[in-house]
Design an enzyme around this catalytic site. Structure first.
Site, PDB file in Angstrom:
ATOM      1  N   LYS A  40       0.916  -1.246   0.001  1.00 48.93           N
ATOM      2  CA  LYS A  40       0.090  -0.106   0.088  1.00 48.93           C
ATOM      3  C   LYS A  40       0.817   1.236  -0.130  1.00 48.93           C
ATOM      4  O   LYS A  40       0.363   2.253  -0.299  1.00 48.93           O
ATOM      5  CB  LYS A  40      -0.941  -0.112   1.142  1.00 48.93           C
ATOM      6  CG  LYS A  40      -1.709  -1.018   1.311  1.00 48.93           C
ATOM      7  CD  LYS A  40      -2.669  -0.775   2.549  1.00 48.93           C
ATOM      8  CE  LYS A  40      -3.492  -2.109   2.992  1.00 48.93           C
ATOM      9  NZ  LYS A  40      -3.914  -2.181   4.248  1.00 48.93           N
ATOM     10  N   GLY A  41       1.968   1.507   0.772  1.00 45.94           N
ATOM     11  CA  GLY A  41       2.899   2.501   1.021  1.00 45.94           C
ATOM     12  C   GLY A  41       2.992   3.303  -0.300  1.00 45.94           C
ATOM     13  O   GLY A  41       2.829   4.632   0.091  1.00 45.94           O
ATOM     14  N   GLU A  95       8.420   2.960  -5.138  1.00 47.69           N
ATOM     15  CA  GLU A  95       8.176   2.765  -3.595  1.00 47.69           C
ATOM     16  C   GLU A  95       8.167   3.780  -2.946  1.00 47.69           C
ATOM     17  O   GLU A  95       8.683   4.830  -3.372  1.00 47.69           O
ATOM     18  CB  GLU A  95       9.510   1.558  -3.550  1.00 47.69           C
ATOM     19  CG  GLU A  95       9.435   1.302  -2.077  1.00 47.69           C
ATOM     20  CD  GLU A  95       8.441   0.338  -1.674  1.00 47.69           C
ATOM     21  OE1 GLU A  95       7.330   0.785  -1.473  1.00 47.69           O
ATOM     22  OE2 GLU A  95       8.643  -0.749  -1.181  1.00 47.69           O
ATOM     23  N   ASP A  96       7.582   3.680  -1.784  1.00 45.26           N
ATOM     24  CA  ASP A  96       7.746   4.901  -0.679  1.00 45.26           C
ATOM     25  C   ASP A  96       9.017   5.154  -0.134  1.00 45.26           C
ATOM     26  O   ASP A  96       9.462   6.020   0.050  1.00 45.26           O
ATOM     27  CB  ASP A  96       6.570   4.623   0.242  1.00 45.26           C
ATOM     28  CG  ASP A  96       6.400   3.252   1.028  1.00 45.26           C
ATOM     29  OD1 ASP A  96       7.464   2.205   0.710  1.00 45.26           O
ATOM     30  OD2 ASP A  96       5.682   2.934   1.947  1.00 45.26           O
ATOM     31  N   ASP A  99      14.307   0.758   3.122  1.00 46.20           N
ATOM     32  CA  ASP A  99      14.948   0.612   4.290  1.00 46.20           C
ATOM     33  C   ASP A  99      16.138  -0.313   4.326  1.00 46.20           C
ATOM     34  O   ASP A  99      17.112  -0.096   3.970  1.00 46.20           O
ATOM     35  CB  ASP A  99      13.852   0.193   5.341  1.00 46.20           C
ATOM     36  CG  ASP A  99      14.008   0.099   6.880  1.00 46.20           C
ATOM     37  OD1 ASP A  99      14.906   0.828   7.143  1.00 46.20           O
ATOM     38  OD2 ASP A  99      13.335  -0.524   7.677  1.00 46.20           O
ATOM     39  N   LYS A 127      16.186   5.331   3.154  1.00 46.43           N
ATOM     40  CA  LYS A 127      16.640   5.211   4.409  1.00 46.43           C
ATOM     41  C   LYS A 127      17.962   4.399   4.693  1.00 46.43           C
ATOM     42  O   LYS A 127      18.113   3.242   5.364  1.00 46.43           O
ATOM     43  CB  LYS A 127      15.585   4.495   5.543  1.00 46.43           C
ATOM     44  CG  LYS A 127      15.737   4.940   7.137  1.00 46.43           C
ATOM     45  CD  LYS A 127      14.945   4.124   7.833  1.00 46.43           C
ATOM     46  CE  LYS A 127      13.463   4.624   7.993  1.00 46.43           C
ATOM     47  NZ  LYS A 127      12.631   3.694   8.949  1.00 46.43           N
ATOM     48  N   ASP A 155       2.820   4.153   6.909  1.00 46.66           N
ATOM     49  CA  ASP A 155       1.955   3.781   8.208  1.00 46.66           C
ATOM     50  C   ASP A 155       2.556   3.511   9.325  1.00 46.66           C
ATOM     51  O   ASP A 155       4.041   3.032   9.108  1.00 46.66           O
ATOM     52  CB  ASP A 155       1.027   2.831   7.802  1.00 46.66           C
ATOM     53  CG  ASP A 155       1.891   1.222   7.643  1.00 46.66           C
ATOM     54  OD1 ASP A 155       2.905   1.172   6.915  1.00 46.66           O
ATOM     55  OD2 ASP A 155       1.439   0.387   8.454  1.00 46.66           O
ATOM     56  N   ARG A 161      -1.222   6.890   6.831  1.00 46.13           N
ATOM     57  CA  ARG A 161      -1.035   6.886   5.411  1.00 46.13           C
ATOM     58  C   ARG A 161      -1.564   8.004   4.754  1.00 46.13           C
ATOM     59  O   ARG A 161      -1.094   8.503   3.664  1.00 46.13           O
ATOM     60  CB  ARG A 161      -1.601   5.660   4.783  1.00 46.13           C
ATOM     61  CG  ARG A 161      -1.053   4.327   5.235  1.00 46.13           C
ATOM     62  CD  ARG A 161      -1.214   3.156   4.324  1.00 46.13           C
ATOM     63  NE  ARG A 161      -1.107   1.975   4.760  1.00 46.13           N
ATOM     64  CZ  ARG A 161      -0.032   1.228   4.660  1.00 46.13           C
ATOM     65  NH1 ARG A 161       1.088   1.874   4.145  1.00 46.13           N
ATOM     66  NH2 ARG A 161       0.222   0.114   5.089  1.00 46.13           N
TER      67      ARG A 161
HETATM   68  P1  IMP Z   1      12.796  -2.974   3.296  1.00 51.14           P
HETATM   69  O1  IMP Z   1      12.245  -4.350   2.995  1.00 51.14           O
HETATM   70  O2  IMP Z   1      13.461  -3.239   4.900  1.00 51.14           O
HETATM   71  O3  IMP Z   1      13.649  -2.220   2.582  1.00 51.14           O
HETATM   72  O4  IMP Z   1      11.270  -2.174   3.850  1.00 51.14           O
HETATM   73  C1  IMP Z   1      10.364  -1.491   3.066  1.00 51.14           C
HETATM   74  C2  IMP Z   1       9.521  -1.206   3.673  1.00 51.14           C
HETATM   75  O5  IMP Z   1       9.211  -1.188   5.099  1.00 51.14           O
HETATM   76  C3  IMP Z   1       8.527  -0.072   3.099  1.00 51.14           C
HETATM   77  O6  IMP Z   1       8.055  -0.175   1.998  1.00 51.14           O
HETATM   78  C4  IMP Z   1       7.760   0.396   4.301  1.00 51.14           C
HETATM   79  O7  IMP Z   1       6.557  -0.466   3.956  1.00 51.14           O
HETATM   80  C5  IMP Z   1       8.269  -0.108   5.536  1.00 51.14           C
HETATM   81  N1  IMP Z   1       9.073   0.910   6.144  1.00 51.14           N
HETATM   82  C6  IMP Z   1      10.165   1.007   6.233  1.00 51.14           C
HETATM   83  N2  IMP Z   1      10.547   2.151   7.221  1.00 51.14           N
HETATM   84  C7  IMP Z   1       9.586   2.637   7.357  1.00 51.14           C
HETATM   85  C8  IMP Z   1       9.068   3.941   8.124  1.00 51.14           C
HETATM   86  O8  IMP Z   1       9.849   4.818   8.303  1.00 51.14           O
HETATM   87  N3  IMP Z   1       7.830   4.125   8.182  1.00 51.14           N
HETATM   88  C9  IMP Z   1       7.122   3.341   7.729  1.00 51.14           C
HETATM   89  N4  IMP Z   1       7.367   2.216   6.846  1.00 51.14           N
HETATM   90  C10 IMP Z   1       8.545   1.985   6.663  1.00 51.14           C
HETATM   91 MG    MG Z   2       6.215  -0.404   1.446  1.00 55.36          MG
END
Ligand code: IMP
Ligand code: MG
Length: 173
Positions: A40-41, A95-96, A99, A127, A155, A161
């Site tokens: 959803k992000g 993508e939003d 991380d 991030k 979220d 959101r």
């Molecule tokens: P990754 O797989 O660790 O890169 O995670 C990415 C996903 O984690 C994103 O698409 C978000 O849904 C969630 N996410 C990571 N950091 C945050 C944050 O600071 N706030 C909200 N959602 C986050």
């Molecule tokens: Mg996401």
């Protein structure tokens, strides 16, 4: 309760979205894009950026969650897969936030197996300090520190959101 000042204001967000759209438009000149929003992000960022990209495009969505994700594999649950065939197409994943990078790494590999003509990644937030896998990001709106952010699609337990700006989440007890 929602309190405090935005981490990124509506104006900062919209300015950067338009800049990213300009880069995308010039890089893809003469081509057609298949823009894929990761839900959803990414719903809000996706809706904002596509209206400024000046290149013909089709749109599609992936609904994913890290529900079954393990730290090592980064395996995702795909709730809804693409409806479009990606073979031979210029796919742009939207993508939003990136991380650890596990989500995009997983989705990137999944899509590459389907033989797109090209595959690029656009994220609004990056991030970097939390990255676990090395993943190349083609377009990033803002680099952000290791803080939990909400709003503009992001979220906390599925809330916030809808905020038009981005804020640092802090529980007030
Ligand atoms: P990754 O797989 O660790 O890169 O995670 C990415 C996903 O984690 C994103 O698409 C978000 O849904 C969630 N996410 C990571 N950091 C945050 C944050 O600071 N706030 C909200 N959602 C986050
Ligand atoms: Mg996401």
């Amino acid at each position: 309760m929602i309190k405090g000042k935005p981490f990124l204001t509506v104006e900062q967000i919209q300015t950067r979205v338009k800049e990213l759209a300009e880069s995308i438009s010039s890089d893809y000149e003469g081509k057609e894009i298949l823009a894929v929003g990761i839900l959803k992000g990414a719903f809000m960022f996706f809706a904002d950026i596509v209206r400024y990209v000046q290149v013909p495009m089709d749109i599609d969505f992936l609904i994913v969650s890290s529900y079954v994700r393990t730290q090592s594999s980064g395996e995702m649950k795909i709730h809804a897969d693409l409806r479009e065939n990606v073979s031979g197409r210029h796919v742009l994943l939207i993508e939003d936030i990136v991380d650890t990078g596990l989500t995009l790494n997983y989705l990137k590999n999944m899509i590459l197996k389907r033989n797109p003509a090209s595959l690029k990644i656009c994220t609004f937030l990056d991030k970097k300090p939390r990255r676990k896998v090395d993943i190349h990001i083609d377009y990033a709106g803002y680099e952000v520190p290791d803080k939990y952010l909400v709003g503009y699609g992001l979220d906390y337990e599925n809330k916030f959101r809808n905020l038009p700006y981005i804020a640092v989440f802090k529980e007030i007890t």
